[in-house]
Design an enzyme around this catalytic site. Sequence first.
Site, short mmCIF file in Angstrom:
data_model
loop_
_atom_site.label_atom_id
_atom_site.label_comp_id
_atom_site.label_asym_id
_atom_site.label_seq_id
_atom_site.Cartn_x
_atom_site.Cartn_y
_atom_site.Cartn_z
CG ASP A 264 -2.27 1.37 1.34
OD1 ASP A 264 -3.13 0.75 0.96
OD2 ASP A 264 -2.11 2.35 1.03
CD GLN B 200 -14.62 -0.10 -2.46
OE1 GLN B 200 -16.13 -0.80 -2.15
NE2 GLN B 200 -14.06 -1.13 -3.68
CB SER B 201 -10.54 5.09 -1.23
OG SER B 201 -9.73 4.56 -1.19
CG HIS C 67 -8.55 -3.50 -1.94
ND1 HIS C 67 -9.38 -1.83 -2.88
CD2 HIS C 67 -8.27 -2.52 -1.49
CE1 HIS C 67 -10.13 -1.67 -2.14
NE2 HIS C 67 -9.00 -1.28 -0.70
P1 AMP Z 1 -9.70 1.11 1.12
O1 AMP Z 1 -9.95 3.10 0.93
O2 AMP Z 1 -9.98 -0.09 1.38
O3 AMP Z 1 -10.61 1.10 -0.80
O4 AMP Z 1 -8.17 1.48 0.18
C1 AMP Z 1 -7.07 1.57 -0.83
C2 AMP Z 1 -5.85 1.68 0.13
O5 AMP Z 1 -5.02 1.95 -2.09
C3 AMP Z 1 -5.44 2.89 0.73
O6 AMP Z 1 -5.23 2.42 1.72
C4 AMP Z 1 -5.03 3.88 -0.36
O7 AMP Z 1 -3.31 3.80 0.65
C5 AMP Z 1 -4.14 2.75 -1.57
N1 AMP Z 1 -3.07 3.29 -2.12
C6 AMP Z 1 -4.09 4.19 -3.28
N2 AMP Z 1 -2.72 4.74 -4.64
C7 AMP Z 1 -2.35 3.24 -4.62
C8 AMP Z 1 -1.04 2.91 -5.14
N3 AMP Z 1 -0.86 4.15 -6.25
N4 AMP Z 1 -0.40 1.60 -5.14
C9 AMP Z 1 -0.75 1.42 -4.19
N5 AMP Z 1 -1.66 1.39 -3.14
C10 AMP Z 1 -2.79 2.67 -3.23
#
Ligand code: AMP
Length: 111
Positions: free
Chosen positions: A30, A91-92, A97
């Site tokens: 991450d 979720q962002s 995942h």
């Molecule tokens: P969620 O908020 O559960 O959808 O998790 C999405 C995750 O993706 C977050 O923890 C972010 O830090 C991570 N994330 C966003 N962009 C990237 C990236 N380019 N490479 C790796 N992780 C990322």
Amino acid sequence: MNDCLFCSIVSGEIPASVRAETENVLAFDDVNPVAPTHVLVIPKRHIESAAQIERADDELLGELFGVAAGIGMEINGGWRLVSNVGENAGQSVFHLHFHVLGGRTMNWPPG
Ligand code: AMP
């Protein structure tokens, strides 16, 4: 899928620190870790979230959990597996995942 961040990581368009890869699954660090170990485990195929998993994905789920457990079992003291579904859960990125988190004490319930 166009405009999906994690699809772009799968295609190699956006770089990531890859921790494990199988035929259908990719695991990478991450970019904004919230624990000493914070790895994301994703299907290479675009699935929006855990809510869109179907019975036809049984084998894929086994592969996802196998990769997640392989990473988790290398963490001393235990680990947590989290998948946020929808905006209230935080979720962002709308590509399924699983967060593998470990290396520190975790609180329960989560915030
Ligand atoms: P969620 O908020 O559960 O959808 O998790 C999405 C995750 O993706 C977050 O923890 C972010 O830090 C991570 N994330 C966003 N962009 C990237 C990236 N380019 N490479 C790796 N992780 C990322």
